[in-house]
Structures are given as structure tokens and as C-alpha cells.
Write an enzyme that holds these catalytic residues in place. Structure first.
Site, PDB file in Angstrom:
ATOM      1  N   SER A 140      49.832  43.173  17.558  1.00 27.22           N
ATOM      2  CA  SER A 140      48.745  43.856  16.841  1.00 27.22           C
ATOM      3  C   SER A 140      49.247  44.271  15.466  1.00 27.22           C
ATOM      4  O   SER A 140      50.435  44.580  15.299  1.00 27.22           O
ATOM      5  CB  SER A 140      48.312  45.109  17.609  1.00 27.22           C
ATOM      6  OG  SER A 140      47.480  45.913  16.801  1.00 27.22           O
ATOM      7  N   TYR A 153      50.519  52.823  21.687  1.00 28.87           N
ATOM      8  CA  TYR A 153      50.021  51.442  21.620  1.00 28.87           C
ATOM      9  C   TYR A 153      50.785  50.670  20.538  1.00 28.87           C
ATOM     10  O   TYR A 153      51.276  49.559  20.776  1.00 28.87           O
ATOM     11  CB  TYR A 153      48.523  51.447  21.323  1.00 28.87           C
ATOM     12  CG  TYR A 153      47.929  50.062  21.143  1.00 28.87           C
ATOM     13  CD1 TYR A 153      47.647  49.258  22.242  1.00 28.87           C
ATOM     14  CD2 TYR A 153      47.667  49.552  19.871  1.00 28.87           C
ATOM     15  CE1 TYR A 153      47.116  47.991  22.081  1.00 28.87           C
ATOM     16  CE2 TYR A 153      47.136  48.291  19.696  1.00 28.87           C
ATOM     17  CZ  TYR A 153      46.854  47.507  20.807  1.00 28.87           C
ATOM     18  OH  TYR A 153      46.345  46.240  20.637  1.00 28.87           O
TER      19      TYR A 153
HETATM   20  P1  NAP Z   1      40.050  43.175  26.558  1.00 27.46           P
HETATM   21  O1  NAP Z   1      38.768  42.534  26.166  1.00 27.46           O
HETATM   22  O2  NAP Z   1      40.038  44.562  27.103  1.00 27.46           O
HETATM   23  O3  NAP Z   1      40.806  42.194  27.569  1.00 27.46           O
HETATM   24  C1  NAP Z   1      42.021  42.556  28.140  1.00 27.46           C
HETATM   25  C2  NAP Z   1      42.402  41.519  29.194  1.00 27.46           C
HETATM   26  O4  NAP Z   1      43.594  41.974  29.841  1.00 27.46           O
HETATM   27  C3  NAP Z   1      41.332  41.353  30.242  1.00 27.46           C
HETATM   28  O5  NAP Z   1      41.267  40.008  30.651  1.00 27.46           O
HETATM   29  C4  NAP Z   1      41.843  42.210  31.391  1.00 27.46           C
HETATM   30  O6  NAP Z   1      41.393  41.648  32.601  1.00 27.46           O
HETATM   31  C5  NAP Z   1      43.347  42.033  31.244  1.00 27.46           C
HETATM   32  N1  NAP Z   1      44.055  43.151  31.848  1.00 27.46           N
HETATM   33  C6  NAP Z   1      43.924  44.471  31.554  1.00 27.46           C
HETATM   34  N2  NAP Z   1      44.701  45.204  32.357  1.00 27.46           N
HETATM   35  C7  NAP Z   1      45.346  44.319  33.180  1.00 27.46           C
HETATM   36  C8  NAP Z   1      46.272  44.459  34.249  1.00 27.46           C
HETATM   37  N3  NAP Z   1      46.714  45.674  34.647  1.00 27.46           N
HETATM   38  N4  NAP Z   1      46.723  43.354  34.866  1.00 27.46           N
HETATM   39  C9  NAP Z   1      46.268  42.137  34.488  1.00 27.46           C
HETATM   40  N5  NAP Z   1      45.400  41.932  33.495  1.00 27.46           N
HETATM   41  C10 NAP Z   1      44.934  43.024  32.855  1.00 27.46           C
HETATM   42  O7  NAP Z   1      41.039  43.231  25.331  1.00 27.46           O
HETATM   43  P2  NAP Z   1      41.377  42.179  24.176  1.00 27.46           P
HETATM   44  O8  NAP Z   1      40.962  42.793  22.917  1.00 27.46           O
HETATM   45  O9  NAP Z   1      40.923  40.815  24.521  1.00 27.46           O
HETATM   46  O10 NAP Z   1      42.958  42.287  24.243  1.00 27.46           O
HETATM   47  C11 NAP Z   1      43.813  41.170  24.422  1.00 27.46           C
HETATM   48  C12 NAP Z   1      45.104  41.453  23.687  1.00 27.46           C
HETATM   49  O11 NAP Z   1      44.845  41.555  22.291  1.00 27.46           O
HETATM   50  C13 NAP Z   1      45.770  42.760  24.094  1.00 27.46           C
HETATM   51  O12 NAP Z   1      47.173  42.568  24.201  1.00 27.46           O
HETATM   52  C14 NAP Z   1      45.449  43.686  22.932  1.00 27.46           C
HETATM   53  O13 NAP Z   1      46.403  44.704  22.780  1.00 27.46           O
HETATM   54  C15 NAP Z   1      45.451  42.708  21.770  1.00 27.46           C
HETATM   55  N6  NAP Z   1      44.740  43.177  20.574  1.00 27.46           N
HETATM   56  C16 NAP Z   1      43.405  43.393  20.592  1.00 27.46           C
HETATM   57  C17 NAP Z   1      42.761  43.850  19.442  1.00 27.46           C
HETATM   58  C18 NAP Z   1      41.279  44.114  19.386  1.00 27.46           C
HETATM   59  O14 NAP Z   1      40.799  44.761  18.427  1.00 27.46           O
HETATM   60  N7  NAP Z   1      40.507  43.633  20.359  1.00 27.46           N
HETATM   61  C19 NAP Z   1      43.499  44.095  18.270  1.00 27.46           C
HETATM   62  C20 NAP Z   1      44.885  43.876  18.282  1.00 27.46           C
HETATM   63  C21 NAP Z   1      45.481  43.398  19.440  1.00 27.46           C
HETATM   64  P3  NAP Z   1      41.051  42.437  33.972  1.00 27.46           P
HETATM   65  O15 NAP Z   1      40.380  43.732  33.604  1.00 27.46           O
HETATM   66  O16 NAP Z   1      40.192  41.467  34.709  1.00 27.46           O
HETATM   67  O17 NAP Z   1      42.369  42.642  34.647  1.00 27.46           O
END
Ligand code: NAP
Length: 283
Positions: A140, A153
Site C-alpha cells: 500500500s 496498517y
Molecule cells: P477487500 O475487498 O476487503 O478484500 C479482502 C480479501 O481478503 C477478501 O477476499 C477477503 O475474503 C480476504 N480476507 C480477509 N481476511 C481474511 C482472512 N482472515 N483469511 C483469508 N482471507 C481473508 O479488500 P481489498 O481492497 O481488495 O484488499 C486487497 C489487498 O489490497 C489488501 O492487502 C489491502 O491491504 C490492499 N490495499 C487495498 C487498498 C484499497 O483502497 N482497497 C489500498 C491499498 C492496499 P474473505 O472475507 O472471504 O475471507
């Protein structure tokens, strides 16, 4: 390893992970989807199988649970068809450090760092032996910005960035590509978990745009890809400044600015016994 390797994607049930699954399936890769929500992964898997004719396997795992994480590690260690790992599963929690619960921050660290590390560690020796393959770690921009106020985070994502840069240096000579992807605000459900309404935020990137840009970086074999950063020269300048400091860490003596004794009235050089003597009574 087959010509088109399988891709294991964590956090593939929604958001960035689901977009990666879609893009890699379109490219003809078989997939292994990992997350907790089986129903969502089955729905995605069925659609991607129909649309792309690829094989989709699903592992239901809570990656904060050591036994469930171990199942995924074993798969990565043993399944030679898997040539690409997308270490994407991650989450965030709201509030300031003193508002966040100790168990909650520990769980955040377990998912964002320990699970990611263990999966990379399970996979890397096999890829190094094969002399090919890739590990994509989703970090991130917060890892570069303590000012953004998401301290724990951001710290987990700083771990991801450092780990990726270090692994890239270690593994690139062995034919293994390691990429850190640093998204900024992207439209996914992660914002629900921090208690923020994404619709009130500005400059939100759509998830498909983010993953398409990350894959341009992937195809170029960039070690670090920052999709929202307009001027890549700024990242290069930061790396150059960091690297310029490296020779300066090899010093036997503390820097001059630390070789002074502070008294209530004056700073006195410890190399100046006469001056130090004058202030003896103040220490
Ligand atoms: P998201 O929509 O909340 O998706 C998160 C994913 O991780 C979901 O598939 C969730 O699936 C899975 N997950 C969560 N807890 C888990 C656990 N305990 N075990 C296994 N799987 C788990 O978030 P996202 O934005 O796509 O995030 C993906 C990555 O991008 C993360 O590493 C996040 O830090 C990074 N990121 C996101 C943003 C943003 O603005 N969206 C910005 C910078 C970085 P289940 O709930 O089905 O387990």
C-alpha cells in the site's frame, strides 16, 4: 511447470483479489482461489470457468488460523503447477492506535504480514529451484506515509514493501520475479471494515484499473509498482536518496552531532576536555 502456470490468489473472494482472478483467467491461467467466503469464490469460479475454460480450484481458509494457513503453504510447496502467487489477502481496521484493541492489531499483523510471509516462504524455494515463477505482494502507499494516520496498517505494509524488495534482490538472480504493488484508495469493501464510506472519499481508483495497471508493471517485471503515482521519477529519486545513505552506515564512531554532552546551559563537545571540565557539575 506447465507453459502457462497456475496462479494461487489469496483474498480472491472480492475486491483486488477477485479482479486478479478475472484478469489471470482471461490470460488462460488455471487458478487456485483462497479466502474464507466459499459461496463467493464458488460463484466467481463458476463464472470464470465458463467464460475462459480454465480450471479453478478453491481452498477455504482463514489465513489468521495456523492450521488453515498450513494447508495453503503445503499446496504452494508441493504443487509444481503453481508458478505465480498473488499474496493479496489483507485487511485494515479503523481508529487510532490507542483506540484499537491489542487482539485486533495482532490479528491484522497476522494476516497482513505473517500469512503473506509464510506463503512466500513456502513457495520461494521451489521456484528458485525451477528457476522461474513470480510472487506478487500487495502492499500500500500507506507504507510510505506515516502521515496518513493508519499506523499499524502502514507498518504491516512497510513490512510487505521491504520483504518484497529484499526478496527481489535475492531471487531475481535465480529467475524468480518478485513484485510489490502499492495501491492507494481503491473501490473495494476494505473501506467498510475501517468504517469509512467510500462514496465520501475523493480520488478513488476503480479496482479493475488498479489491477490492469499492476499487471502492466508485472509484465515489465517492475520490482515496485505504484499505479497512482504519476511521476515514476519521484520513486526513483527516493530509492536513490536511500541508497546514497548506505555507505554512511559503515562508521565506527557515532556521528559528530551525537558526540556532544548537553548541559542545562550549553552543549559541550565530549572531544573538548577543557570545555567539558567547565560543565562537570551540570552532569
Ligand atoms: P477487500 O475487498 O476487503 O478484500 C479482502 C480479501 O481478503 C477478501 O477476499 C477477503 O475474503 C480476504 N480476507 C480477509 N481476511 C481474511 C482472512 N482472515 N483469511 C483469508 N482471507 C481473508 O479488500 P481489498 O481492497 O481488495 O484488499 C486487497 C489487498 O489490497 C489488501 O492487502 C489491502 O491491504 C490492499 N490495499 C487495498 C487498498 C484499497 O483502497 N482497497 C489500498 C491499498 C492496499 P474473505 O472475507 O472471504 O475471507
Amino acid at each position: 511447470m506447465t507453459t502457462i502456470p497456475s496462479v494461487l490468489i489469496t483474498g480472491a473472494s472480492t475486491g483486488i483479489g477477485a479482479a486478479y482472478a478475472e484478469r489471470f483467467a482471461r490470460r488462460g491461467h488455471d487458478l487456485v482461489l483462497v479466502a474464507r467466503d466459499m459461496a463467493r469464490m464458488e460463484a466467481l469460479g463458476t463464472r470464470l470457468r465458463q467464460e475462459n475454460g480454465v480450471a479453478i480450484d478453491i481452498i477455504q481458509a482463514d489465513l489468521t488460523q495456523p492450521a488453515e494457513l498450513a494447508t495453503v503453504e503445503t499446496r504452494l510447496r508441493d504443487d509444481a503447477r503453481i508458478g505465480i502467487l498473488v499474496n493479496n489477502a489483507g485487511t485494515a481496521i479503523g481508529g487510532s492506535f490507542i483506540e484499537q484493541g491489542t487482539d485486533d492489531v495482532a490479528r491484522l499483523v497476522a494476516l497482513n504480514t505473517t500469512a503473506l510471509l509464510r506463503l512466500a516462504s513456502a513457495m520461494a524455494p521451489r521456484l528458485a529451484k525451477a528457476g522461474e515463477g513470480a510472487i506478487v505482494n500487495i502492499g500500500s502507499v500507506v507504507s510510505l506515509a506515516p502521515e496518513f494516520g493508519m499506523t499499524v496498517y502502514g507498518a504491516t505494509k512497510a513490512f510487505v514493501l521491504f520483504l518484497s524488495q529484499g526478496l527481489s534482490l535475492e531471487l531475481a538472480p535465480k529467475g524468480v520475479y518478485v513484485q510489490a504493488v502499492l495501491p492507494a484508495t481503491t473501490r473495494t469493501e476494505i473501506w467498510d471494515h475501517v468504517g469509512a464510506d467510500i462514496n465520501t472519499l475523493s480520488n478513488v481508483m476503480e479496482v479493475g484499473d488498479l489491477v490492469d495497471a499492476a499487471l502492466v508493471g508485472f509484465d515489465r517485471r517492475e520490482p515496485v509498482t505504484i499505479p497512482p503515482l504519476p511521476d515514476a521519477g519521484q520513486w526513483d529519486a527516493l530509492q536513490a536518496a536511500r541508497q546514497a545513505m548506505l555507505p554512511n552506515y559503515r562508521n565506527e564512531h557515532p556521528a559528530e552531532r551525537y558526540r556532544t554532552v548537553l548541559s542545562t546551559n550549553a552543549a559541550t563537545s565530549i572531544n573538548d576536555p577543557a570545555a567539558a571540565g567547565q560543565n562537570k557539575g551540570d552532569l
